[in-house]
Motif scaffolding. Sequence first.
Motif, PDB file in Angstrom:
ATOM      1  N   GLY A  70       0.667  12.153  -9.268  1.00  0.00           N
ATOM      2  CA  GLY A  70      -0.159  13.342  -9.041  1.00  0.00           C
ATOM      3  C   GLY A  70       0.657  14.612  -9.135  1.00  0.00           C
ATOM      4  O   GLY A  70       0.219  15.623  -9.709  1.00  0.00           O
ATOM      5  N   GLN A  71       1.858  14.556  -8.585  1.00  0.00           N
ATOM      6  CA  GLN A  71       2.715  15.743  -8.586  1.00  0.00           C
ATOM      7  C   GLN A  71       3.142  16.117 -10.006  1.00  0.00           C
ATOM      8  O   GLN A  71       3.184  17.290 -10.369  1.00  0.00           O
ATOM      9  CB  GLN A  71       3.953  15.487  -7.705  1.00  0.00           C
ATOM     10  N   ALA A 130       4.723   6.259  -8.533  1.00  0.00           N
ATOM     11  CA  ALA A 130       4.049   6.751  -9.736  1.00  0.00           C
ATOM     12  C   ALA A 130       2.527   6.585  -9.676  1.00  0.00           C
ATOM     13  O   ALA A 130       1.794   7.462 -10.142  1.00  0.00           O
ATOM     14  CB  ALA A 130       4.626   6.062 -10.973  1.00  0.00           C
ATOM     15  N   PRO A 131       2.013   5.496  -9.086  1.00  0.00           N
ATOM     16  CA  PRO A 131       0.538   5.391  -9.030  1.00  0.00           C
ATOM     17  C   PRO A 131      -0.098   6.335  -8.006  1.00  0.00           C
ATOM     18  O   PRO A 131      -1.310   6.375  -7.883  1.00  0.00           O
ATOM     19  CB  PRO A 131       0.304   3.928  -8.603  1.00  0.00           C
ATOM     20  N   GLY A 132       0.701   7.068  -7.260  1.00  0.00           N
ATOM     21  CA  GLY A 132       0.175   7.942  -6.209  1.00  0.00           C
ATOM     22  C   GLY A 132       0.784   9.326  -6.254  1.00  0.00           C
ATOM     23  O   GLY A 132       0.637  10.079  -7.227  1.00  0.00           O
ATOM     24  N   LYS A 186      -2.041  13.172  -5.784  1.00  0.00           N
ATOM     25  CA  LYS A 186      -1.053  13.972  -5.039  1.00  0.00           C
ATOM     26  C   LYS A 186      -1.342  13.947  -3.536  1.00  0.00           C
ATOM     27  O   LYS A 186      -0.432  13.909  -2.705  1.00  0.00           O
ATOM     28  CB  LYS A 186      -1.103  15.418  -5.569  1.00  0.00           C
ATOM     29  N   THR A 187      -2.600  13.980  -3.172  1.00  0.00           N
ATOM     30  CA  THR A 187      -2.988  14.086  -1.761  1.00  0.00           C
ATOM     31  C   THR A 187      -3.788  12.872  -1.282  1.00  0.00           C
ATOM     32  O   THR A 187      -3.549  12.336  -0.203  1.00  0.00           O
ATOM     33  CB  THR A 187      -3.849  15.359  -1.555  1.00  0.00           C
ATOM     34  N   GLY A 188      -4.739  12.445  -2.103  1.00  0.00           N
ATOM     35  CA  GLY A 188      -5.651  11.383  -1.667  1.00  0.00           C
ATOM     36  C   GLY A 188      -4.966  10.044  -1.441  1.00  0.00           C
ATOM     37  O   GLY A 188      -5.322   9.299  -0.513  1.00  0.00           O
ATOM     38  N   ALA A 189      -3.986   9.728  -2.268  1.00  0.00           N
ATOM     39  CA  ALA A 189      -3.376   8.390  -2.204  1.00  0.00           C
ATOM     40  C   ALA A 189      -2.774   8.102  -0.824  1.00  0.00           C
ATOM     41  O   ALA A 189      -2.954   7.006  -0.278  1.00  0.00           O
ATOM     42  CB  ALA A 189      -2.310   8.254  -3.287  1.00  0.00           C
ATOM     43  N   LEU A 190      -2.081   9.082  -0.249  1.00  0.00           N
ATOM     44  CA  LEU A 190      -1.427   8.829   1.047  1.00  0.00           C
ATOM     45  C   LEU A 190      -2.464   8.804   2.180  1.00  0.00           C
ATOM     46  O   LEU A 190      -2.316   8.043   3.146  1.00  0.00           O
ATOM     47  CB  LEU A 190      -0.347   9.882   1.326  1.00  0.00           C
ATOM     48  N   LEU A 191      -3.508   9.617   2.050  1.00  0.00           N
ATOM     49  CA  LEU A 191      -4.569   9.572   3.066  1.00  0.00           C
ATOM     50  C   LEU A 191      -5.280   8.217   2.991  1.00  0.00           C
ATOM     51  O   LEU A 191      -5.606   7.616   4.024  1.00  0.00           O
ATOM     52  CB  LEU A 191      -5.550  10.732   2.859  1.00  0.00           C
ATOM     53  N   GLU A 230       0.835  -1.214   0.000  1.00  0.00           N
ATOM     54  CA  GLU A 230       0.000   0.000   0.000  1.00  0.00           C
ATOM     55  C   GLU A 230       0.868   1.261   0.000  1.00  0.00           C
ATOM     56  O   GLU A 230       0.581   2.228  -0.700  1.00  0.00           O
ATOM     57  CB  GLU A 230      -0.931   0.043   1.223  1.00  0.00           C
ATOM     58  N   LEU A 231       1.927   1.254   0.820  1.00  0.00           N
ATOM     59  CA  LEU A 231       2.791   2.446   0.904  1.00  0.00           C
ATOM     60  C   LEU A 231       3.520   2.690  -0.417  1.00  0.00           C
ATOM     61  O   LEU A 231       3.679   3.839  -0.845  1.00  0.00           O
ATOM     62  CB  LEU A 231       3.803   2.303   2.041  1.00  0.00           C
ATOM     63  N   SER A 232       3.955   1.585  -1.065  1.00  0.00           N
ATOM     64  CA  SER A 232       4.662   1.742  -2.353  1.00  0.00           C
ATOM     65  C   SER A 232       3.733   2.366  -3.382  1.00  0.00           C
ATOM     66  O   SER A 232       4.127   3.277  -4.116  1.00  0.00           O
ATOM     67  CB  SER A 232       5.121   0.387  -2.913  1.00  0.00           C
ATOM     68  N   LEU A 233       2.488   1.863  -3.428  1.00  0.00           N
ATOM     69  CA  LEU A 233       1.529   2.404  -4.413  1.00  0.00           C
ATOM     70  C   LEU A 233       1.235   3.875  -4.139  1.00  0.00           C
ATOM     71  O   LEU A 233       1.139   4.692  -5.054  1.00  0.00           O
ATOM     72  CB  LEU A 233       0.219   1.603  -4.360  1.00  0.00           C
ATOM     73  N   ALA A 234       1.102   4.213  -2.859  1.00  0.00           N
ATOM     74  CA  ALA A 234       0.738   5.591  -2.512  1.00  0.00           C
ATOM     75  C   ALA A 234       1.874   6.568  -2.797  1.00  0.00           C
ATOM     76  O   ALA A 234       1.639   7.684  -3.258  1.00  0.00           O
ATOM     77  CB  ALA A 234       0.340   5.669  -1.049  1.00  0.00           C
TER      78      ALA A 234
END
Length: 303
Positions: free
Chosen positions: A165-166, A159-161, A189-194, A152-156
């Motif tokens: 987004g950036q 590139a997929p997160g 950019k923001t949602g993936a890590l949340l 999950e952390l790798s995806l967030a």
Amino acid sequence: MPAMTAVVASGFDFSQFLEAGRRKVEEALDGSLGPERPESLREAMRYSLLAGGKRLRPILCLASCELAGGDAALALPTATALEMIHTMSLIHDDLPAMDDDDLRRGRPTNHKVYGEATAILAGDALLTRAFEMVALRSPGVPPERLLKVVGELSLAAGAPGLVGGQIVDLASEGVEVDLDTLEYIHLHKTGALLQASVLTGALIGGADDDLIEALRTYSRAIGLAFQIIDDILDVTASSEVLGKTAGKDLTADKTTYPKLLGLEESKARAEALVSEACEVLNPWAEKAQPLLALARYITSRDR
Ligand code: GRG
């Protein structure tokens, strides 16, 4: 003090919950670094990691672990890892090659104090330490759960997160952007890590498939709502309150929700997303009080 003092009808005291969560997270963050060499690297890492901030991501992770029936203490290293990834992204985002900012969390940005090369490397060291926290410093969590957390952390982060987004965000400066593209930027950019914050906590707590699915919907909605409110605050709040340069989106000629929809409609969108997030947790109503209150906090915050 931001608008966070509401006591929810059931007797759940959100203000107390938030303060207790922050204390726990601050303590864990303080103990998470060392023994980096040279000292200047550790200093640069500590400077940004311990600069305050709302600590929303780690608190979401701990709350979600408890909702899943887990012991939040077991999720603390992952909660720390999430804040490390977030802090890395702030350090890198502030660099001259990106958003080029000199104020963050109420103090000069990392590269202003330590120079660009050290700031880049401090971010890199925080990102890699995050994975170390999960893989090597998470005693008591079954390895198969940790493997999913790493995924999950790798995806967030990648590139997929965040990175994806950036890139789109940077490419969109000075360009007319439609609502779909803007949503793509915000969700990545923001949602993936949340989203990862919520899902990793749930995975560590041993959530079943139904709860994971509900939390996926919940976290997507609060992630988008969070960035919409960020766009609004950039227009309505001061640099002093935000701890970062206000009005930056306008200066950088970025498309934002207020620019496309206006302030009122943007706020209504964020509130609708938060309602959607809360609704999906109905079956877990009582145990989900912390996550419900955190969702509401996202639209009521003032920084
Ligand atoms: C190098 C792997 C890698 C990724 C970096 C730079 C970058 C890619 C992405 C930028 C992501 C970014 C900075 C998004 C903005 C997210 C956001 C709304 C930040 C503010 O979060 P708050 O309000 O801040 O939670 P505090 O300071 O309270 O933690």
